[in-house]
Motif scaffolding. Structure first.
Motif, mmCIF file in Angstrom:
data_model
loop_
_atom_site.group_PDB
_atom_site.id
_atom_site.type_symbol
_atom_site.label_atom_id
_atom_site.label_comp_id
_atom_site.label_asym_id
_atom_site.label_seq_id
_atom_site.Cartn_x
_atom_site.Cartn_y
_atom_site.Cartn_z
ATOM 1 N N MET A 58 13.527 -9.571 -5.244
ATOM 2 C CA MET A 58 13.304 -10.445 -4.101
ATOM 3 C C MET A 58 13.713 -9.775 -2.787
ATOM 4 S SD MET A 58 15.206 -14.072 -3.378
ATOM 5 C CE MET A 58 16.805 -13.315 -3.128
ATOM 6 N N LEU A 59 14.831 -9.081 -2.770
ATOM 7 C CA LEU A 59 15.373 -8.562 -1.518
ATOM 8 C C LEU A 59 14.683 -7.297 -1.026
ATOM 9 C CD1 LEU A 59 19.194 -9.118 -2.054
ATOM 10 C CD2 LEU A 59 17.615 -10.455 -0.647
ATOM 11 N N GLN A 60 14.302 -6.431 -1.916
ATOM 12 C CA GLN A 60 13.742 -5.136 -1.510
ATOM 13 C C GLN A 60 12.523 -5.285 -0.589
ATOM 14 O OE1 GLN A 60 10.714 -3.499 -3.068
ATOM 15 N NE2 GLN A 60 10.920 -2.050 -1.396
ATOM 16 N N PRO A 61 11.538 -6.148 -0.897
ATOM 17 C CA PRO A 61 10.400 -6.263 0.029
ATOM 18 C C PRO A 61 10.787 -6.823 1.401
ATOM 19 C CG PRO A 61 9.890 -7.286 -2.085
ATOM 20 C CD PRO A 61 11.332 -6.915 -2.112
ATOM 21 N N ILE A 62 11.793 -7.688 1.437
ATOM 22 C CA ILE A 62 12.231 -8.249 2.716
ATOM 23 C C ILE A 62 12.899 -7.173 3.559
ATOM 24 C CG2 ILE A 62 13.753 -9.940 3.805
ATOM 25 C CD1 ILE A 62 13.300 -11.679 1.255
ATOM 26 N N VAL A 63 13.758 -6.375 2.939
ATOM 27 C CA VAL A 63 14.414 -5.288 3.662
ATOM 28 C C VAL A 63 13.383 -4.220 4.030
ATOM 29 C CG1 VAL A 63 16.164 -3.465 3.490
ATOM 30 C CG2 VAL A 63 16.670 -5.774 2.666
ATOM 31 N N GLU A 64 12.426 -3.967 3.165
ATOM 32 C CA GLU A 64 11.359 -3.017 3.479
ATOM 33 C C GLU A 64 10.601 -3.466 4.725
ATOM 34 O OE1 GLU A 64 7.456 -0.925 1.395
ATOM 35 O OE2 GLU A 64 8.681 -2.309 0.237
ATOM 36 N N ASN A 65 10.364 -4.757 4.851
ATOM 37 C CA ASN A 65 9.708 -5.301 6.031
ATOM 38 C C ASN A 65 10.538 -5.014 7.290
ATOM 39 O OD1 ASN A 65 7.556 -7.085 7.178
ATOM 40 N ND2 ASN A 65 9.354 -8.282 7.737
ATOM 41 N N ALA A 66 11.856 -5.124 7.175
ATOM 42 C CA ALA A 66 12.726 -4.818 8.314
ATOM 43 C C ALA A 66 12.593 -3.343 8.711
ATOM 44 C CB ALA A 66 14.176 -5.154 7.979
ATOM 45 N N PHE A 67 12.463 -2.464 7.735
ATOM 46 C CA PHE A 67 12.255 -1.045 8.046
ATOM 47 C C PHE A 67 10.902 -0.840 8.721
ATOM 48 C CE2 PHE A 67 15.580 -0.074 4.889
ATOM 49 C CZ PHE A 67 16.286 0.880 5.600
ATOM 50 N N GLN A 68 9.855 -1.394 8.137
ATOM 51 C CA GLN A 68 8.499 -1.151 8.645
ATOM 52 C C GLN A 68 8.257 -1.759 10.011
ATOM 53 O OE1 GLN A 68 5.944 -2.603 5.529
ATOM 54 N NE2 GLN A 68 5.958 -0.647 4.473
ATOM 55 N N HIS A 69 8.725 -2.960 10.221
ATOM 56 C CA HIS A 69 8.401 -3.657 11.465
ATOM 57 C C HIS A 69 9.548 -3.687 12.465
ATOM 58 C CE1 HIS A 69 4.619 -4.880 9.738
ATOM 59 N NE2 HIS A 69 5.275 -5.269 8.658
ATOM 60 N N GLY A 70 10.730 -3.313 12.036
ATOM 61 C CA GLY A 70 11.871 -3.330 12.940
ATOM 62 C C GLY A 70 12.375 -1.945 13.278
ATOM 63 N N ILE A 71 12.690 -1.164 12.269
ATOM 64 C CA ILE A 71 13.359 0.127 12.476
ATOM 65 C C ILE A 71 12.376 1.253 12.772
ATOM 66 C CG2 ILE A 71 14.919 1.821 11.433
ATOM 67 C CD1 ILE A 71 16.103 -1.035 12.029
ATOM 68 N N GLU A 72 11.277 1.288 12.054
ATOM 69 C CA GLU A 72 10.333 2.403 12.160
ATOM 70 C C GLU A 72 9.840 2.629 13.584
ATOM 71 O OE1 GLU A 72 6.304 2.344 10.086
ATOM 72 O OE2 GLU A 72 7.561 3.467 8.691
ATOM 73 N N LYS A 73 9.672 1.574 14.341
ATOM 74 C CA LYS A 73 9.101 1.683 15.686
ATOM 75 C C LYS A 73 10.154 1.879 16.773
ATOM 76 C CE LYS A 73 5.200 -0.929 14.193
ATOM 77 N NZ LYS A 73 4.704 -2.201 13.871
ATOM 78 N N ARG A 74 11.420 1.806 16.405
ATOM 79 C CA ARG A 74 12.502 1.958 17.385
ATOM 80 C C ARG A 74 12.804 3.427 17.634
ATOM 81 N NH1 ARG A 74 16.081 -1.820 18.886
ATOM 82 N NH2 ARG A 74 17.699 -0.249 19.045
ATOM 83 N N GLU A 75 13.080 3.734 18.878
ATOM 84 C CA GLU A 75 13.574 5.071 19.188
ATOM 85 C C GLU A 75 15.087 5.109 19.063
ATOM 86 O OE1 GLU A 75 12.028 6.914 22.686
ATOM 87 O OE2 GLU A 75 10.056 6.021 22.371
ATOM 88 N N ALA A 76 15.728 4.005 19.413
ATOM 89 C CA ALA A 76 17.181 3.908 19.297
ATOM 90 C C ALA A 76 17.543 3.598 17.842
ATOM 91 C CB ALA A 76 17.705 2.803 20.212
ATOM 92 N N ARG A 77 18.806 3.727 17.546
ATOM 93 C CA ARG A 77 19.305 3.466 16.191
ATOM 94 C C ARG A 77 19.076 2.004 15.813
ATOM 95 N NH1 ARG A 77 22.876 6.092 12.774
ATOM 96 N NH2 ARG A 77 24.137 4.734 11.461
#
Length: 114
Positions: A58-77
């Protein structure tokens, strides 16, 4: 390989939250190789929640979404935070990130369709 075995290992649809967090930890390790120092992952899980039954994977796809739509596009940490607590008889699990988010109109449209 461990992630794949976990996903395929059980016939049961549910596992304990502790098992699910262990699986998520393996996924986070993979993302550390991909994103290097571009993110931090923190969790605040009440120990009373660890034995709770949750849906397997259950958790892995939700956290993956945070990486794809939150972290991946950020230049900052980036920062991803996971929390789990009890509220009455309910288990409340939250996943948040410091990504760009979405415009309020899109969020309201999604909520109206639920």
């Amino acid at each position: 390989g461990k992630l794949f075995r976990y996903a395929k290992s059980g016939r049961d649809a549910s596992v304990t939250l502790a098992q699910e967090l262990d699986h998520l930890s393996d996924y986070i390790e993979i993302q550390k190789h991909r994103f290097r120092d571009r993110f931090s992952f923190t969790s605040a899980v009440d120990e009373n929640c660890l034995g709770a039954a949750v849906i397997r994977s259950m958790l892995q796809p939700i956290v993956e979404n945070a990486f794809q739509h939150g972290i991946e596009k950020r230049e900052a940490r980036g920062l991803i935070e996971l929390g789990a607590r009890r509220e009455g008889g309910d288990l409340v699990i939250t996943v948040s990130d410091n990504g760009a988010g979405m415009v309020s109109e899109s969020l309201e449209k999604i909520r109206s369709e639920i």
